[in-house]
Design an enzyme around this catalytic site. Sequence first.
Site, short mmCIF file in Angstrom:
data_model
loop_
_atom_site.label_atom_id
_atom_site.label_comp_id
_atom_site.label_asym_id
_atom_site.label_seq_id
_atom_site.Cartn_x
_atom_site.Cartn_y
_atom_site.Cartn_z
N CYS A 50 0.88 -1.06 -0.15
CA CYS A 50 0.00 0.22 0.04
C CYS A 50 0.89 1.31 -0.08
O CYS A 50 0.37 2.23 -0.35
CB CYS A 50 -0.80 -0.01 1.01
SG CYS A 50 -0.20 -0.09 2.73
N GLU A 114 6.68 -2.50 11.92
CA GLU A 114 5.43 -3.40 11.59
C GLU A 114 6.04 -4.48 10.79
O GLU A 114 6.98 -4.61 10.18
CB GLU A 114 4.55 -2.45 10.81
CG GLU A 114 5.03 -2.04 9.37
CD GLU A 114 4.66 -3.10 8.48
OE1 GLU A 114 3.92 -4.12 8.55
OE2 GLU A 114 5.14 -2.73 7.18
N GLN A 116 4.25 -6.75 9.18
CA GLN A 116 3.10 -7.20 7.98
C GLN A 116 3.95 -7.41 6.60
O GLN A 116 3.75 -8.17 5.79
CB GLN A 116 1.73 -6.56 7.76
CG GLN A 116 0.77 -6.94 6.82
CD GLN A 116 -0.22 -6.09 6.75
OE1 GLN A 116 -0.04 -4.99 7.17
NE2 GLN A 116 -1.10 -6.62 5.79
N SER A 195 -5.38 -10.00 2.77
CA SER A 195 -4.59 -10.40 3.88
C SER A 195 -4.52 -9.17 4.90
O SER A 195 -4.61 -9.27 5.96
CB SER A 195 -3.14 -10.38 3.35
OG SER A 195 -2.79 -9.22 2.60
N MET A 196 -4.75 -7.98 4.27
CA MET A 196 -4.80 -6.71 5.10
C MET A 196 -6.07 -6.64 5.85
O MET A 196 -6.21 -6.29 6.89
CB MET A 196 -4.46 -5.34 4.28
CG MET A 196 -4.75 -4.20 4.95
SD MET A 196 -3.19 -3.74 5.93
CE MET A 196 -2.14 -2.88 4.68
#
Length: 571
Positions: A50, A114, A116, A195-196
């Site tokens: 993103c 983070e 992720q 996934s998000m």
Amino acid sequence: MSLLVVGLSHRSAPVSVLERAALSADTQIKLLQDTIAAEPATEAAVLATCNRIELYADVDKFHAGVAELSTLLAQHSGVGLEELTPYLYVHYEDRAVHHLFSVACGLDSMVIGEGQILGQIKDALATSQELHTAGRLMNDLFQQALRVGKRAHSETGIDRAGQSLVTFGLEQLTSGADVRGWAEGKRALVIGAGSMSSLAAATLARAGVAEVVIANRTLDRAERLAEILSEGGDTDVAARAVPMEAVPAELTRADVAVSCTGATGLVLTAEAVAAAVEGRTGAPAEELTATPRVVREELPPTSVGTDDGCPLDVSAVQGATGFSVMGEAAVAGLDAAALEQHAAWVDNATVDRRRRTHDARTPESDAEVIAALAATVAAIGRVPERRKPEPVALAPRPAPVLSLLDLAMPRDIDAAVHRLLGVRLVDIESLAEASADVPMAADVDMVRRIVSDEVAAFGAAQRAAHITPTVVALRTMAADVVASEIARLDGRLPGLDEKQRGEITQTVRRVVDKLLHAPTVRVKQLAAEPGGAGYADALRTLFDLDPETVASVSRAIDDISTENAKNRGRA
């Protein structure tokens, strides 16, 4: 061949450009295929999240590679090359490795630390493997990046310095309040089932929301996610799935909505959100308005000092409120000559120059201002009034009845929603602004050391691996020489029995191995050092090795490495 990365991220480009340059899954596939088809590249991988779009490639020419990769990014993103170029960054060889390892550790994320990003790196590698665009270099690089990222999270407290983008976004929605207390009992709508979105749904469930509704274009995926949430042992949240067509109705019931889809257009328009608020409250959602007013600038009091040479009557203005020797109010009554004298005094004097807190002025900048005023007064005969707009007076916002978190790129929710009263919208752009003020933990320095160590180790391993096919080809040639000489010995001494022949063969092999052992071990050590790439060429020249034999060994090693990487990924 050398590693090259060309990309843009939230650190190099505004969100508006990232949003326009976002790549869909199909576009990423086409970009990888076209990169491999391009002349300078033999391997490629795309890392698209993103807040970043990066194209990694193994190229044989730096300048040609940069030009080709930049052009491909522009073509597939739909943003013109001239417009995109100022926002692109380029990393080469060790710097490219350092960049990816830093990304894997969360050091380059919008929210430092983070985790992720590790899943996104794993997905990028899997896509490259499926499309056969990842060879030995990409496999080794991305696998090592995953290991470095995991090491950083396990050996340091980087997790304390950051969090997932979802958690950070929810914290921004609460305006500093505890997320768990804020979320307890609320109804949540999650748009998307990737996934998000899955992470958002799980985070909301753990935070204590009463209900999570999953909306997705493919209803089966939404139902699977809802089933996972409902059967999870750590929460008792009620979860259900709905088709995308039900979003407007569900929005009127929701207290908080999170959207992260792969749509190229808006999922929620400002009109749809306004209609949801009206359906929830029974009153139309009004837009926030503001009326700017222009007022005369007020100057804070300051100490004017008592330095000799000041052209002002200091004693007459001591204690005057709203007075500053650095502002135009101080010199409003001076003629041009006195004004120039005052400017020179300000530049050289030792008067206590307290800085105005709202624009952090310095003596140097104020001297320039006063000199400019002097020039102006000489031209027009008076000191002009300077006016500036007062900070915009905003109408007080009511407590939001609907909180929206947009984690998509390009955005899912119309930015015009920011103006709706009763609605709070947090999107990637506002998260980028907020993350600039997030302090980093002391553990970040430790992670940076880990990255530096791992980059050095990776470089050494790659340089050593570069010479391995040459060493293997040399030993193969030596084995062929031994076999040929033993066969010739059989012709000359046909009476040798099997035991005698075996002893002779073993002796010759031991002699050859001992002769080759020290130089091959040493050449691997030398090749692992910076600048050691030339040792492979030296070996090939000294022993007259067949280049095709070396190349075939290299291809075989690459095939084994790629297959092992795929097996590790499946495991």
